[in-house]
Design an enzyme around this catalytic site. Structure first.
Site, short mmCIF file in Angstrom:
data_model
loop_
_atom_site.label_atom_id
_atom_site.label_comp_id
_atom_site.label_asym_id
_atom_site.label_seq_id
_atom_site.Cartn_x
_atom_site.Cartn_y
_atom_site.Cartn_z
N PRO A 88 -5.58 25.11 54.48
CA PRO A 88 -5.42 24.54 53.14
C PRO A 88 -4.06 24.81 52.48
CG PRO A 88 -6.94 26.39 53.10
CD PRO A 88 -6.63 26.13 54.52
N HIS A 94 1.25 17.05 37.97
CA HIS A 94 2.12 18.23 38.05
C HIS A 94 3.47 17.81 38.61
CE1 HIS A 94 -0.78 21.85 37.77
NE2 HIS A 94 -1.23 20.85 37.03
#
Ligand code: RFL
Ligand code: PHB
Length: 394
Positions: free
Chosen positions: A297, A77
């Protein structure tokens, strides 16, 4: 009953990603290891967790000889998105840093590592219990444990505590020899996996008046979504319909328009915390990964930090075992901690910038909006975010 004795150079407690990667790198340099894992291999592989690998992590997996499938099936990405209601800001990693990240699930990294360790012939004992670390502060550490109904003892030169946040390694270090730092956030992430086309081709971290959401993915047909929930919520409180409704309220309307929904195939809630225990060494015991530190996270840093710990420790242990040179193990905790604290800061900052805090004042929401606007308008702000997101150098 007789105690069965085993011997190795480096005993590794925990067969998650950090234990497996450390073992693989040590074995490739001729250092012998034994891994003790509390659960079955199937249960380790069933944990749906991280999805984003920094380029340094990919390099480490290449060095470990376990990156072939990652290169075939992983998705590089070049950017990701931050949104604030309908405002969307792209962070162009490739342009701002010259680096990319790779979307490849932790389950797949772990599967590849197990396969490589099988080829290596490493002893991995699953479903061990009653793990006790003895004499870690001496030259002859020993681990006792129960396996297959027998009490066993593993003698070793060094111990790597790769047993996650709930493991025994950190708690073996006397309280007087370590310091803990902790921040618990008043919310968790409710995550689902669904066999649907991802909302967008890149990840979207969404701030909104309905709270935080993340649109992520594993591949073209598998989406991973998260929404912020109060800590008191239970998975059973959330039907799939309720989840999609909340997610739609958080994501930009243009994204929602074309989104595909479907049944969840996994649903779980993870609490968010920042936690550090330092130092990472006590005698011949070394802490690695989640055993020593937890990040929320939000910055996708947990697995990547575990890998940078392994980077520092594997080199140090090879020197100690093969050359009797302790300089690397003496420096391990300091070197790893420098990087850990910077990732801690980034994960905390992103978490604060993107989540609604219960009972917050009217000022807080405006600060989040201003942070997003700044990101939209400042190259410098985007570059700072990109540099941290793709991973600081090891
Ligand atoms: P693990 O994975 O917890 O593995 C530890 C292993 O030790 C075993 N164990 C024991 N074995 C023997 N004896 C004992 N007494 C034992 N006690 C425990 C356990 O069974 C287990 O197999 O730690 P490790 O290897 O340090 O790896 C850390 C990563 O798993 C963790 O940091 C990441 O999953 C965090 N994380 C993310 N990290 C990223 O880099 N990118 C992400 O996108 C990302 N997303 C996430 C995440 C974590 C999440 N949750 C559920 C906390 C998303 C989520 C929702
Ligand atoms: C995921 O895909 O599970 C994921 C991605 C990015 C994060 C956290 C989790 O920051």
């Amino acid at each position: 009953m007789e105690t069965l004795s085993l011997k190795t150079q480096v005993a590794i407690i925990g067969g998650g990603p950090s234990g497996l990667l450390l073992s693989q790198l040590l074995n490739r340099s001729g250092v012998d290891t034994v891994i003790l894992e509390r659960t079955s291999r199937e249960r380790v592989l069933a944990r749906i967790r991280a999805g984003v690998l920094e380029s340094g992590t990919v390099t480490m997996l290449e060095e470990a000889g376990v990156a072939d499938r990652l290169h075939r099936e992983g998705h590089p990405h070049e950017g990701c998105w931050f949104s604030d209601d309908d405002l969307m800001v792209r962070i162009n990693f490739a342009e701002l840093t010259g680096k990319t990240v790779t979307v490849y699930g932790q389950t797949e990294v772990t599967r590849d590592l197990y396969a490589a360790q099988d080829v290596m012939g490493t002893t991995i004992l699953h479903e061990v219990s009653d793990v006790v670390i003895n004499n870690a502060d001496s030259a002859t550490p020993k681990i006792t444990f129960t396996h297959d109904g027998n009490t066993k003892q593993l003698s070793c030169d060094y111990i790597a505590g790769c047993d996650g946040f709930h493991g025994v390694s950190r708690r073996t270090i006397p309280d007087a020899k370590r310091k803990e730092f902790e921040r618990v956030y008043p919310f968790g992430w409710l995550g689902i996996l669904s066999r649907t086309r991802p909302a967008h081709e890149e990840l979207i971290y969404a701030n909104s008046s309905s709270g935080f959401a993340l649109a992520s993915m594993r591949n073209e047909n598998l989406s991973r979504y998260y929404v912020q929930v109060p800590l008191t919520d239970k998975v059973e409180d959330w039907s799939d319909d309720a989840f999609w409704t909340r997610l739609f309220a958080c994501l930009p309307s243009d994204v929602v328009k074309t989104m595909e929904t479907g049944p969840s195939i996994e649903k779980s809630i993870a609490p968010l915390r920042s936690f550090v225990s330092e130092p990472l060494r006590w005698g011949r015991l070394f802490l690695v990964g989640d055993a020593a530190h937890i990040v929320p996270p939000t910055g996708a840093k947990g697995l990547n930090l575990a890998v940078s710990d392994v980077f520092y420790l594997h080199q140090a242990l090879i020197y100690a075992v093969q050359k009797g040179d302790d300089s690397g193990i003496d420096a391990y905790s300091g070197r790893a901690m420098t990087r850990i604290w910077k990732s801690m800061r980034f994960s905390w900052q992103l978490t604060t910038m993107l989540h609604q805090f219960d009972g917050e004042d009217s000022f807080a929401g405006q600060m989040r909006k201003a942070a997003m606007l700044h990101l939209a308008q400042s190259d410098t702000a985007r570059k700072d975010l990109a540099e941290n997101y793709v991973g600081l150098p090891f």
